[in-house]
Each structure stands twice: as structure tokens, then as C-alpha cells.
Write a protein that holds these residues in place. Sequence first.
Motif, mmCIF file in Angstrom:
data_model
loop_
_atom_site.group_PDB
_atom_site.id
_atom_site.type_symbol
_atom_site.label_atom_id
_atom_site.label_comp_id
_atom_site.label_asym_id
_atom_site.label_seq_id
_atom_site.Cartn_x
_atom_site.Cartn_y
_atom_site.Cartn_z
ATOM 1 N N SER A 134 -3.090 -2.164 0.850
ATOM 2 C CA SER A 134 -3.614 -2.544 -0.470
ATOM 3 C C SER A 134 -4.590 -3.697 -0.321
ATOM 4 C CB SER A 134 -2.470 -2.958 -1.390
ATOM 5 O OG SER A 134 -1.878 -4.159 -0.917
ATOM 6 N N GLY A 137 0.845 -1.184 0.000
ATOM 7 C CA GLY A 137 0.000 0.000 0.000
ATOM 8 C C GLY A 137 0.883 1.237 0.000
ATOM 9 N N LYS A 181 -5.175 4.494 1.794
ATOM 10 C CA LYS A 181 -4.521 3.539 0.908
ATOM 11 C C LYS A 181 -3.245 2.931 1.487
ATOM 12 C CE LYS A 181 -6.488 5.269 -3.366
ATOM 13 N NZ LYS A 181 -6.263 5.543 -4.810
ATOM 14 N N ASN A 203 1.894 4.338 -7.143
ATOM 15 C CA ASN A 203 3.100 3.502 -7.160
ATOM 16 C C ASN A 203 4.098 3.945 -8.224
ATOM 17 O OD1 ASN A 203 2.555 1.829 -4.994
ATOM 18 N ND2 ASN A 203 1.487 0.313 -6.228
#
Length: 805
Positions: free
Chosen positions: A540, A38, A537, A61
Motif C-alpha cells: 500500500s 496491502g 497492490k 479490503n
Amino acid sequence: MRYLILFFIGALLSSSLTAQSLSPLTVEKIMRDPKWMGTQPGTPQWDINGSTVYFTWNPDNNTSDSIYYITAGNKTPVKATPQEKTNILYASAVTYNTKRTAYVYVKDGDIFYTTLKPARTLRITQTADWESNPGFYFNDSRIVYSRSQNLYAWDISTGTTEQLTEIKTEGSTAPAAAPPMGRGAGGGGRGGQGAGNQNTNKQDEWLKNDQLFLFEVLRQRDDNRKERERYNKSVEQPAKRGIQLQGKTLRGLNLSPDGRFVSYILSPQPAASSVSTFVPDYVTASGYTTNIPSRTKVGSVQTPNEFYIYDRTLDTIYSFSTDSIPGILDAPDYAKDYPALFKKKPENRKLNWGSANWSPDGKYATIQIRALDNKDKWIMGWDAATKKLTLVNRERNEAWIGGPGGWRSGGWIDPVTTWYQSEESGYAHIYTFNFNTGKKTQLTNGNYEVQDAQLSNNNQYFYITTNEVHPGEKHFYRLHIASGKKERITIMEGANNVTLSPDEKQIAFLYSTPTQPWELYIQANQPGAKPQQITFKARSAEFNSYAWRQPDVISFTAADGAQVYARVYKPANPHPGKPAVLFVHGAGYLQNAHKWWSSYFREYMFNNLLADAGYYVMDIDYRGSAGYGRDWRTGIYRHMGGKDLSDHVDAVKYMTQNFGVNPKNIGIYGGSYGGFISLMALFTEPEVFKSGAALRPVTDWANYNHGYTANILNEPAQDSIAYKRSSPIYFAGGLKGNLLMCHGVVDDNVHYQDVVKLSQKLIELGKDNWELASYPVESHGFVEPSSWTDEYKRILKLFETTLKN
């Protein structure tokens, strides 16, 4: 029918998640790039208006984090554009005048001045040089800043600029870097020559003799090293128009608010006899082995600095004799173990002076002074009228001075009242000192730590972070100075790392629990206010598919009666052999048996994997860990591998008595300091620990750096007893169990030399139940997932093959 279909789909999804959660963890899964887990937000900062919170975040990411922000009207994070990032003005980057009607800041190396009414910004410098550290002085009539080692004042009413200091570098071997104005660091310079330097000092002589004692292969070689520097007292002297550097480095240039006095620190050039080390790098793009410059070793010559105050009106420099500092001649308690070394007449101890902290009207200054033997911290007060030093506070610790706020210089509540932090009660707390009455007052008290402190804009409150509720929790409070009333602002169990808005009406904070990584929240700065979560977040979907354990945070009683806090991971299905593993956190002075997300997240996941495999796992805050006050922090003084190791032995007894673990199937692992403890466990408690993995371990404390090691063990040439009872290499003959060592070859913290030396010692001792895994491209903190994976597969294999009898 529609509801039946939805129920059927929901059942399938539930079944799928259950199957995933029951699927076994593997080392390969958990040691991937952490992005799979995450994305966590970081470093929240308020803008100058208190209407926007900026923070780093990487929900997509990408290769690196980006800047995101929320506003008062929109709490959904928005990614800042390159132009928006260029225009950000953080509240922490500005300095206000006394009435908070104007502020100054640095942008692109120039100074900007903003008034609030009318709203106007003026660029007051535009040069090729870099200006820095602006502030309001001369009763807020001028803006003073640093440029090329000197101080300049810009007159707000006339727009004229005056150079306030003239730094003369005659005799300097090289120009000093531009010094900071304000709370500059006052440490003496360190460094040294290459390995081929022929100058000697006592530490190198001791180190060489120690190597000859340890290794047969080295006993045929001989050399001598010695030399020391003595502090040179100075006296009041004419300034001769300006500040003379005399070949020294200028630090901590600091102007009194009235503009009359300039305080500064001169640090001598590094001692020629301080030999720096280097780390060989074998895997390089050129194909050639290169040497990475590194640090000196503990015991390298430490040079004291010198403190001065320059009177601009009288063109006079005041310097300070150390004779009047209370306890300046005091020898450390350990001197009784070395009568030959300490039999001569006592001399003034060497000191490092910090920067002056001026009162709002410039009539007083406080200077924090540290003894180079680490046993004393003084806060001295300087009276601008009498030009004399007086004692504000002396804190003596026969181990070493430290703890939260241990070197924080504090500040001023009003023109005659200064504040500071001290561990003199046993825990880090806030104190005040009144220059008119000479009275010292303790503002906070109890068996907990004040871990951070900030004075309010109106100087009527402190905003503090403490672990009063529980050693493993962090909460934010507002403390009323006059009444002592304290109000708790944060309410959620765990850790709350708070950033206060510039108007002090709101807080932005990062919050986490043992199973929930950090997320960003915002809340009104009032007791009982409801926090609002901003980011979601940090975990994940893949990370959520496994039922991560909430470790129990417990305490148990050590053999000497002390309470040791621990995290416990319990297996749902213990292996018939009832094995147990202890994880040892690194850094020594660090906390991990707490109620927030651990920086050892890989080890947290690995401990879950071990519990799935039938192991009980315990992770303790052994003696020397952070969060538990002065006596706990210094419990390892002169004997690393003493109480910190016995706490682990007592942990094994606790698990045996309470969980029924098999005392014959106990493993231990950890990195850095944790690797050191793992070695000491296998070497000195071989009947307790059957197997251990020592990752990047210190094997000989004489190889480590000065700043950390000299605090705890003093210097090798003066306290060889402490080093010989604390270094695993002297106890390698006690190895009976199974040892795995892992070390990065380009480790510039704990050098690869440590594990090489221990390997040679184990070879000479004829030990055969050990192995070494080397990682050619890794430093102290591994980077490559492949290296993490290889390392922890080896650890798992060690435990699986030796602890499940």
C-alpha cells in the motif's frame, strides 16, 4: 512558471515522503490488521481451457477475499460475479482419459462427463448421495466413481451402471466416512477417551512419573498407566462376496485400471487407552468455562493399519505378511542406550500402509509403507500375475524419514517404470525403478532439493521446483527424462511458486522478494520468456512510505564447520551499547533466511523497528530448518536445544567479530519452536544471552503431539534421555538473565499447560527475574491486533530496558 510550480509541488511531495520514511516505526503501527500493508493475490488456478487464470484477491479490503480472473485477451484483473464463480471449472478438478479426448469431474456431488469432439457434457449421476473421485477405467470404456463407501462403474457406450464392490459393515461400531479413491491417506486412526478414562499405557505411566519428578506439589499423588496393542497378521482368505470391515475404518479404496483388483486399507478403532486432552476456554459468551477437545500427547498408542487387495474376478482377498519386508526386525540405534527395554527377542515392527499406486495397465502396483517408529520407508511392488511383493526401494534413516516429497507416492512414467522421491543421497531427488530390469535410476542429483515434481502430460518431462541456484531461492525447471537435460523457466531472483497451464504452454506464478510481498505473474513456459506482472497492490501507499530494509542473506561457519545461512538487519546508527537481537523462526522445519517474502512479516517489520532503535538483528536457519537437505533437517535428532541452539551461539560470535556487537548485550526472541529455543538459550547459555522473550513456547516435549515429536525424540517411555535433555523445564535452574513468556490461554497446539508448568517450576526454584503475559482469547496463532500489540510492546520494553547498558 508552470514548470517551476510543478517542481515546487514535487519537492513538497518528496519532502513529505522523506519525513514519513524517517518517522519512527511503532509497535502500534506494524501490529495492526495486516490489510494496512496491502493486498496479496493467492492460489492461482487455470480453468479447464487454459485461457483464464483465477485467483483470490482483496484489493478493496473487504471482510474476506474474492475471486478475480484474467483472460488471454484481458490481463487486467476482473472480479468474478456470484454466477461466474458457480460456473468455474478448474483444470485441477478434472480427470482426463488416456487420449485426453474426454474428462470427468464432480459438481454439486454428482458426476459429469465431457467429450471434446463433439463438445458435449453429460450428467451421469443425479442422486441425494455424494459421488466423488471419478476416473476412466476398463481401457477407458467406463467411468468409475465412489458413493457411500462403494465403487460404481458407468458404461460409456451403454449408459448402464454396475456396483463393483460390496462393503459389508457387520460388526462396525459406526459407518465409516466415504473413502477416497486414488491416492488416499493410509494412516492409522488415532483419538481416545476423555481425561477420566481409567485405561492405562506406558506413556501415561512415564508421563506421570515425570511429573512427580518435576513437581513437589505432585509427588503426593500416585497412579499407574499401561497397555499396548500388537499387530495381528492376516492371511489370504475367501472374500465371502464382498469386503468385510470387521469393525474397522475403510480408507484408500482404489481400483486397478483394468477393473479387476480393488486395493484398500483397514484402520482399527482408536486405542481405548489413548487419552485425549482438552483446553479450558475461560472467556466465553455463556459466562461458563468450556473445554475445547484437543489432541493426544506424544507416546499415545499408535495403531498400525492393514492393507488388502480384493480380486473381483476370483472373489478373493489377498493380505500381506510383513515377514518378508527387508529390515522389518531392525531395532533403532538408540536401543543401545536402553538394553533392558530392547533385550527381548525382536518382533516385526508396526507399519502403516499407503494406498496402491497402479501401473497404467494394472499389471503392477506400488505401495508405500512407513514404520511407526519413523525410521524406515519402503516402496514395495506387487505383481498382479504372481501375487507377490518385491522391494522397489528402502530408505532408512536412524533419525526419521522426511524432507520434500518424503511421503509423496510418485507415479508411473510407463507401464513398467515408476518414479518416486527420496533423500537417500542426502537431498530430496527424483528416482525411477524399472520392473522389467529391476534397475533404479537417479534423475536429479546435487546438493540441492527438488521441492516439487509434476509429470508432463506426455510423460516425457518432469516439471520441478528446486533451490539449486541458492538455498534461499525457488525456481521452476523442465527436466527431459530420457536425456536428463534440465531447462530453467523462471529467471527472477526470489521465490517463484508456479501453477502450470493444462496445455503446459504457460505458467502463472506468485513471486516475491524479501521486501516485496507476493504478486501474480504470467509467462510463457519457455526458457528466457519475459514474465508479465498482473497485480500491483501487495504494498500500500502507507507501507511504501517507509524505507524497508533489504536484509543481507549471508552464511557463516558454525563451530563444527557447517555453513549456517542467515538474514542480517543492520542499524544505520548503532546504539552506543552495541546491542544485538536474534529472532528465532518457529516450526523447527521451516526456512526463513531466504530471498522471498517471509510468512513472519510482523517479525520482519519488528526487526526493522529494532534496527531503527540501534540493534543489530540476525535471523538464522538453524539446524533442523528446511531447505538444506537430510543431515541439516535431522541435525536435532534426540537433542532439541543442541546444535540448533549452538548455531545461535555461533551467530553471536559472528556478530561480535564482524559487527562489533557487545557480547554482554544479546537478546533473543521467537514463538513456538522459537520460544522453545529462547528458553533453552536463557537456561543453558546464560552467559551468552542476557534477555529473551519466549512466545507460546514448548517447555516440556512430553506434552506435545505425537506426529511431530516422536519423529525427532522417539517416545518418552522408550527414550527418556532425549526428552530430558531437550525439554527446557529440566534446565530452568540455569536462568540468570531476564525472561518474558507470552502464551495464548486457548492454544490448542502448544497448550497453555506448558507455560503454567514452567511457571510453577520457576516459583519452586525461587527465580524472580521472569514474567508471564497471558492472552485469554488467543490460540497458537494470535488473531487480535490488540494481542499482537501488547505482546510486542512487552518484548520491546524488555530489550530496551535490559540490553542498552
